[in-house]
Design a protein around this motif. Structure first.
Motif, PDB file in Angstrom:
ATOM      1  N   ARG A 125       0.846  -1.189   0.000  1.00 12.74           N
ATOM      2  CA  ARG A 125       0.000   0.000   0.000  1.00 12.74           C
ATOM      3  C   ARG A 125       0.889   1.249   0.000  1.00 12.74           C
ATOM      4  O   ARG A 125       2.058   1.180   0.370  1.00 12.74           O
ATOM      5  CB  ARG A 125      -0.910   0.030   1.240  1.00 12.74           C
ATOM      6  N   ASN A 126       0.318   2.381  -0.378  1.00 14.28           N
ATOM      7  CA  ASN A 126       1.087   3.619  -0.261  1.00 14.28           C
ATOM      8  C   ASN A 126       1.086   4.084   1.193  1.00 14.28           C
ATOM      9  O   ASN A 126       0.369   3.536   2.038  1.00 14.28           O
ATOM     10  CB  ASN A 126       0.579   4.695  -1.223  1.00 14.28           C
ATOM     11  N   SER A 127       1.871   5.104   1.496  1.00 16.51           N
ATOM     12  CA  SER A 127       2.075   5.504   2.894  1.00 16.51           C
ATOM     13  C   SER A 127       0.788   5.987   3.556  1.00 16.51           C
ATOM     14  O   SER A 127       0.541   5.695   4.733  1.00 16.51           O
ATOM     15  CB  SER A 127       3.144   6.603   2.974  1.00 16.51           C
ATOM     16  N   LEU A 128      -0.054   6.705   2.809  1.00 21.90           N
ATOM     17  CA  LEU A 128      -1.311   7.188   3.383  1.00 21.90           C
ATOM     18  C   LEU A 128      -2.251   6.024   3.677  1.00 21.90           C
ATOM     19  O   LEU A 128      -2.954   6.018   4.701  1.00 21.90           O
ATOM     20  CB  LEU A 128      -1.977   8.184   2.432  1.00 21.90           C
ATOM     21  N   GLN A 129      -2.268   5.038   2.801  1.00 16.71           N
ATOM     22  CA  GLN A 129      -3.127   3.873   3.017  1.00 16.71           C
ATOM     23  C   GLN A 129      -2.653   3.055   4.213  1.00 16.71           C
ATOM     24  O   GLN A 129      -3.479   2.530   4.966  1.00 16.71           O
ATOM     25  CB  GLN A 129      -3.153   3.007   1.757  1.00 16.71           C
ATOM     26  N   VAL A 130      -1.352   2.941   4.396  1.00 16.07           N
ATOM     27  CA  VAL A 130      -0.821   2.211   5.561  1.00 16.07           C
ATOM     28  C   VAL A 130      -1.353   2.828   6.850  1.00 16.07           C
ATOM     29  O   VAL A 130      -1.853   2.131   7.741  1.00 16.07           O
ATOM     30  CB  VAL A 130       0.721   2.210   5.555  1.00 16.07           C
ATOM     31  N   LEU A 131      -1.284   4.150   6.956  1.00 18.39           N
ATOM     32  CA  LEU A 131      -1.734   4.826   8.174  1.00 18.39           C
ATOM     33  C   LEU A 131      -3.243   4.737   8.338  1.00 18.39           C
ATOM     34  O   LEU A 131      -3.748   4.576   9.451  1.00 18.39           O
ATOM     35  CB  LEU A 131      -1.287   6.280   8.149  1.00 18.39           C
ATOM     36  N   SER A 132      -3.977   4.839   7.234  1.00 22.16           N
ATOM     37  CA  SER A 132      -5.435   4.725   7.307  1.00 22.16           C
ATOM     38  C   SER A 132      -5.850   3.329   7.765  1.00 22.16           C
ATOM     39  O   SER A 132      -6.737   3.179   8.607  1.00 22.16           O
ATOM     40  CB  SER A 132      -6.042   5.033   5.939  1.00 22.16           C
ATOM     41  N   MET A 133      -5.219   2.296   7.216  1.00 24.10           N
ATOM     42  CA  MET A 133      -5.546   0.924   7.613  1.00 24.10           C
ATOM     43  C   MET A 133      -5.196   0.683   9.078  1.00 24.10           C
ATOM     44  O   MET A 133      -5.919  -0.031   9.781  1.00 24.10           O
ATOM     45  CB  MET A 133      -4.800  -0.066   6.717  1.00 24.10           C
ATOM     46  N   LEU A 134      -4.123   1.291   9.543  1.00 22.19           N
ATOM     47  CA  LEU A 134      -3.733   1.151  10.942  1.00 22.19           C
ATOM     48  C   LEU A 134      -4.781   1.798  11.847  1.00 22.19           C
ATOM     49  O   LEU A 134      -5.212   1.210  12.849  1.00 22.19           O
ATOM     50  CB  LEU A 134      -2.370   1.801  11.147  1.00 22.19           C
ATOM     51  N   GLU A 135      -5.227   2.979  11.484  1.00 28.41           N
ATOM     52  CA  GLU A 135      -6.225   3.692  12.274  1.00 28.41           C
ATOM     53  C   GLU A 135      -7.560   2.946  12.292  1.00 28.41           C
ATOM     54  O   GLU A 135      -8.258   2.916  13.316  1.00 28.41           O
ATOM     55  CB  GLU A 135      -6.433   5.098  11.708  1.00 28.41           C
ATOM     56  N   ASN A 136      -7.906   2.316  11.167  1.00 25.74           N
ATOM     57  CA  ASN A 136      -9.191   1.627  11.050  1.00 25.74           C
ATOM     58  C   ASN A 136      -9.145   0.178  11.534  1.00 25.74           C
ATOM     59  O   ASN A 136     -10.096  -0.579  11.315  1.00 25.74           O
ATOM     60  CB  ASN A 136      -9.664   1.663   9.595  1.00 25.74           C
ATOM     61  N   LEU A 137      -8.023  -0.217  12.173  1.00 26.57           N
ATOM     62  CA  LEU A 137      -7.859  -1.565  12.727  1.00 26.57           C
ATOM     63  C   LEU A 137      -7.892  -2.643  11.650  1.00 26.57           C
ATOM     64  O   LEU A 137      -8.173  -3.809  11.934  1.00 26.57           O
ATOM     65  CB  LEU A 137      -8.941  -1.866  13.782  1.00 26.57           C
ATOM     66  N   GLU A 138      -7.560  -2.276  10.392  1.00 29.01           N
ATOM     67  CA  GLU A 138      -7.531  -3.246   9.307  1.00 29.01           C
ATOM     68  C   GLU A 138      -6.205  -3.995   9.257  1.00 29.01           C
ATOM     69  O   GLU A 138      -6.105  -5.039   8.619  1.00 29.01           O
ATOM     70  CB  GLU A 138      -7.781  -2.555   7.973  1.00 29.01           C
ATOM     71  N   ILE A 139      -5.162  -3.434   9.870  1.00 29.71           N
ATOM     72  CA  ILE A 139      -3.870  -4.095   9.980  1.00 29.71           C
ATOM     73  C   ILE A 139      -3.372  -3.945  11.411  1.00 29.71           C
ATOM     74  O   ILE A 139      -3.863  -3.115  12.171  1.00 29.71           O
ATOM     75  CB  ILE A 139      -2.822  -3.509   9.007  1.00 29.71           C
TER      76      ILE A 139
END
Length: 297
Positions: A125-139
């Motif tokens: 994923r790109n850097s923004l997606q990594v942080l978004s997924m982390l915030e949304n408990l997806e990773i």
């Protein structure tokens, strides 16, 4: 209530009742009923409704923050009790920027040898997606740049500094050089990562600062695609040194350091800012720190 909060998080992530229900493994009427029950329990409207999902209310946005915290703590508690019963086991979900994928095995391999009951899934994923997924408990954790753009509230373990090389075929322009400048490579026929990637934004910035502009004739979100085109001899690329080394370039491919400036940008492991960490995340952070101590990436 935990289940309802998990459904609510899924709805906020998917922004669609049907997709959220599918993600949760339940029917859409069941999801809708659970959200309404949650609204009744809290005494506020959480979702703006019409013929379809129209977003969260201001109260819904605030409840989402609490939901992520509560669900995260509940998962941590369940993992800790499972680890107490039968040792460390479970599944770790990771997302990484494309330029970091090649080094992930240096964390996952020794980790899995120490904890054979743990499995992994890894997505690019790109850097923004990594942080978004982390915030949304997806990773559970990610690997991304630690500088340049805001990270928010995360725990970080610096892993290595990305340094950049011109990757080009022998006999092509500049291939006989020991080093090249950012200004000199601006006119080459380049293949680069897509514009949504922070790596590309970094490259664009260094070229602009040197008075050059990138006009790539090929873009991709895959480092493998870029490498395969460099091997044709018709394209050159700009890649971090650690990525270039991981491909095991044949002798006809040159890896030439880029100077003026000799740029470097920090990449590291990021995890939710939470105490206590889940046993899996805690062990992963420890593995990353051991790697940094034992190796020079």
């Amino acid at each position: 209530m935990i289940d309802k909060l998990e459904f609510f998080i899924a709805l906020a992530n998917e922004k669609h009742f049907g997709r959220a229900a599918e993600e949760c493994g339940i029917s859409q009427p069941t999801l809708s009923a659970a959200i309404r029950q949650l609204e009744d329990q809290l005494g506020v409207m959480l979702v703006q409704r019409g013929s379809r999902f129209q977003g969260l209310t201001p109260e819904g946005q605030r409840v989402l923050e609490w939901a992520r915290r509560i669900v995260g703590d509940a998962r941590t508690m369940r993992e800790e009790m499972r680890a107490a019963r039968r040792g460390l086991s479970g599944h770790i979900r990771l997302a990484a920027i494309p330029t970091a994928l090649a080094m992930l095995s240096r964390i996952t391999t020794p980790f899995q040898e120490r904890h054979p009951g743990v499995t992994f899934s890894i997505v690019s994923r790109n850097s923004l997606q990594v942080l978004s997924m982390l915030e949304n408990l997806e990773i559970d954790a990610g690997i991304t740049y630690l500088e340049n753009e805001p990270l928010g509230r995360v725990t970080t373990v610096p892993l290595y500094a990305e340094r950049y090389n011109l990757i080009t075929a022998a006999g092509s322009p500049l291939s006989d050089r020991d080093n090249v400048t950012w200004r000199e490579i601006g006119d080459l026929r380049l293949c680069l990562l897509t514009a949504d990637m922070q790596n590309r934004r970094i490259i664009n910035r260094h070229l602009t600062e040197a008075g050059a502009t990138a006009h790539p004739t090929l873009e991709s979100n895959s480092m493998i695609v870029l490498f395969s085109h460099v091997r044709t001899g018709r394209w050159a690329s700009i890649m971090p040194r650690n990525v270039a080394k991981s491909f095991g370039f044949p002798v006809e491919i040159r890896m030439i350091p880029i100077v003026e400036p000799e740029a470097h940008h920090l990449v590291g492991l990021v995890a939710p800012y939470r105490e206590p960490f889940t046993p899996l995340v805690s062990a992963l952070l420890h593995e990353a720190r051991v790697l940094v101590q034992d190796e020079e990436l």
